[in-house]
Design an enzyme around this catalytic site. Structure first.
Site, PDB file in Angstrom:
ATOM      1  N   TYR A 123       4.351   6.914   1.261  1.00  0.00           N
ATOM      2  CA  TYR A 123       5.197   7.966   0.719  1.00  0.00           C
ATOM      3  C   TYR A 123       6.074   8.591   1.801  1.00  0.00           C
ATOM      4  O   TYR A 123       6.563   9.705   1.649  1.00  0.00           O
ATOM      5  CB  TYR A 123       4.347   9.049   0.053  1.00  0.00           C
ATOM      6  CG  TYR A 123       3.702   8.625  -1.260  1.00  0.00           C
ATOM      7  CD1 TYR A 123       3.552   7.288  -1.586  1.00  0.00           C
ATOM      8  CD2 TYR A 123       3.247   9.558  -2.162  1.00  0.00           C
ATOM      9  CE1 TYR A 123       2.970   6.893  -2.768  1.00  0.00           C
ATOM     10  CE2 TYR A 123       2.658   9.177  -3.364  1.00  0.00           C
ATOM     11  CZ  TYR A 123       2.517   7.841  -3.659  1.00  0.00           C
ATOM     12  OH  TYR A 123       1.937   7.444  -4.832  1.00  0.00           O
ATOM     13  N   LYS A 170      -7.723  -0.727   2.730  1.00  0.00           N
ATOM     14  CA  LYS A 170      -7.464  -2.153   2.476  1.00  0.00           C
ATOM     15  C   LYS A 170      -7.229  -2.805   3.851  1.00  0.00           C
ATOM     16  O   LYS A 170      -6.236  -3.512   4.074  1.00  0.00           O
ATOM     17  CB  LYS A 170      -6.228  -2.292   1.553  1.00  0.00           C
ATOM     18  CG  LYS A 170      -5.968  -3.688   1.025  1.00  0.00           C
ATOM     19  CD  LYS A 170      -6.906  -4.115  -0.087  1.00  0.00           C
ATOM     20  CE  LYS A 170      -6.680  -5.562  -0.470  1.00  0.00           C
ATOM     21  NZ  LYS A 170      -7.624  -6.061  -1.486  1.00  0.00           N
ATOM     22  N   ASP A 203      -9.740  -2.031  -4.004  1.00  0.00           N
ATOM     23  CA  ASP A 203      -9.884  -2.729  -5.296  1.00  0.00           C
ATOM     24  C   ASP A 203     -11.328  -2.641  -5.797  1.00  0.00           C
ATOM     25  O   ASP A 203     -11.586  -2.357  -6.965  1.00  0.00           O
ATOM     26  CB  ASP A 203      -9.384  -4.188  -5.240  1.00  0.00           C
ATOM     27  CG  ASP A 203      -9.633  -4.859  -3.901  1.00  0.00           C
ATOM     28  OD1 ASP A 203      -9.994  -4.168  -2.937  1.00  0.00           O
ATOM     29  OD2 ASP A 203      -9.475  -6.093  -3.815  1.00  0.00           O
ATOM     30  N   ASP A 227      -3.437   8.923  -4.566  1.00  0.00           N
ATOM     31  CA  ASP A 227      -2.664   9.263  -5.761  1.00  0.00           C
ATOM     32  C   ASP A 227      -3.233   8.504  -6.969  1.00  0.00           C
ATOM     33  O   ASP A 227      -3.520   9.073  -8.025  1.00  0.00           O
ATOM     34  CB  ASP A 227      -1.196   8.876  -5.517  1.00  0.00           C
ATOM     35  CG  ASP A 227      -0.250   9.521  -6.520  1.00  0.00           C
ATOM     36  OD1 ASP A 227      -0.722  10.266  -7.381  1.00  0.00           O
ATOM     37  OD2 ASP A 227       0.962   9.259  -6.438  1.00  0.00           O
TER      38      ASP A 227
END
Ligand code: NAI
Length: 333
Positions: A123, A170, A203, A227
């Site tokens: 972001y 990740k 995930d 988010d």
């Protein structure tokens, strides 16, 4: 007497901020509300998205209750919300999610808090078109921002007697960016030997959250994952209408619901005011008014538990105003 900036926002913002104001005032707390606005409605009226008076008010009061502000998808202005969080370095986005008795969901005993890094990641707004057929965005992760958000999560765990902090990443694929975030989490955790640091890939985290959410207590993660995970977690406890939030920095705090401006129900007196009312309760707690904060929380829980005056998203048929009035009545009683 507290001086607090109130930003109604747009869409359902004015309706739910009005509810929160009414409920907070019902506790008897003396507040001088400095009402200033930003967003699409202001743009139409004044030709500017965030008028100077908003910045001035925030800089003077250093605390705000804010309604949602619409951000157009794919074109137009960048998110005002993201811009405010960056400008005032409100690095910690805190979103408590808890099962509420009376709300029908398949999930029981959810009691977790998401700490979302609020100032960088994907972001950061560094995006460019390479050609008509390709575009790229840069994900920024810094040591400073990562250490402080993880520290905020661990400090919360200490204060609230939680035994585990889960860092979501990740780093298996984004070895440098998420790798750095994960390294920072490991480093901070060394100062909290009595709290477990659990590492989960994002995930897998999504699956774990919908299979067994009660295994998590405190989640800390980067901006985008935070988010997405906060909306996912909202779904576990009854939806966006009931989840409060706060953007906290070293010198300022802005309290706002997780939800957006909900254009589909805006102006219909149909929005659930709970999320912004509970954001207001978080704000009172931040101000050291824990007793009044608890009074608000209890009135909200009682109203939802009774199920008589609840909005459509919770399975009821009450309007925003009717639900707000029921909460106010409980506070006054
Ligand atoms: P949204 O949160 O506004 O709405 C998603 C769904 O949840 C809609 O069906 C809506 O009706 C429902 N919902 C949301 N709040 C509710 C409430 N209080 N009571 C009952 N139902 C509620 O998300 P969406 O549609 O993705 O975003 C709309 C706009 O809001 C976008 O421009 C987005 O950028 C902006 N937004 C602003 C935020 C902020 O100001 N902090 C946060 C999130 C989105």
């Amino acid at each position: 007497m507290y001086n607090i900036t109130l930003i109604p926002g747009d869409g359902i913002g004015p309706e739910v901020t009005n509810s929160a104001k009414k409920v907070i005032e019902a506790t008897g707390l003396k507040i001088n509300w400095d009402i200033v606005n930003a967003g699409a409605d202001v743009y139409t009226e004044k030709g500017v998205l965030v008028p100077d008076e908003v910045f001035k008010s925030l800089e003077k009061n250093k605390i705000a209750l804010k309604g949602p502000i619409t951000t157009p998808v794919g074109c137009g202005f960048r998110s005002i919300n993201v811009a405010l969080r960056k400008k005032y370095d409100l690095f910690s986005n805190v979103r408590p999610l808890k099962t509420i008795s009376g709300i029908k969901t398949p999930f029981k005993d959810v009691d977790l808090v998401v700490f979302r890094e609020n100032t960088e990641g994907l972001y950061s707004g560094i995006e460019r078109s390479i050609s008509n057929d390709s575009a790229e965005a840069i994900k920024v992760i810094t040591r400073k921002a990562s250490l402080r958000i993880v520290k905020a999560a661990f400090e919360y765990a200490v204060t609230n007697n939680k035994k585990k902090v889960t860092v979501v990443h990740k780093a298996n694929i984004m070895k440098l960016t998420d790798g750095l975030f994960l390294d920072c989490a490991r480093e901070v955790s060394k100062d909290y030997s009595h709290i477990e640091l659990e590492e989960v890939i994002v995930d897998n985290m999504c699956m774990q959250l919908v299979m067994n959410p009660s295994q998590f207590q405190v989640i800390v993660t980067t901006n985008l994952y935070g988010d997405i995970l906060s909306d996912l977690c909202a779904g576990l406890v009854g939806g966006l209408g009931v989840v409060p939030g706060a953007n906290i920095g070293d010198n300022m705090a802005i309290f706002e619901a997780v939800h957006g401006s909900a254009p589909d129900i805006a102006g219909k007196n149909a929005a659930n005011p709970t999320a912004l009312i509970l954001s207001g309760a978080m704000m009172l707690n931040y101000l050291g008014e824990k007793k009044k904060s608890d009074i608000i929380i209890n009135a909200v829980l009682k109203t939802i538990g009774e199920g008589k005056y609840i909005t459509k998203d919770l399975g009821g048929s009450s309007s925003t105003i009717e639900m707000t009035d029921a909460i106010v009545e409980k506070i006054l009683a």
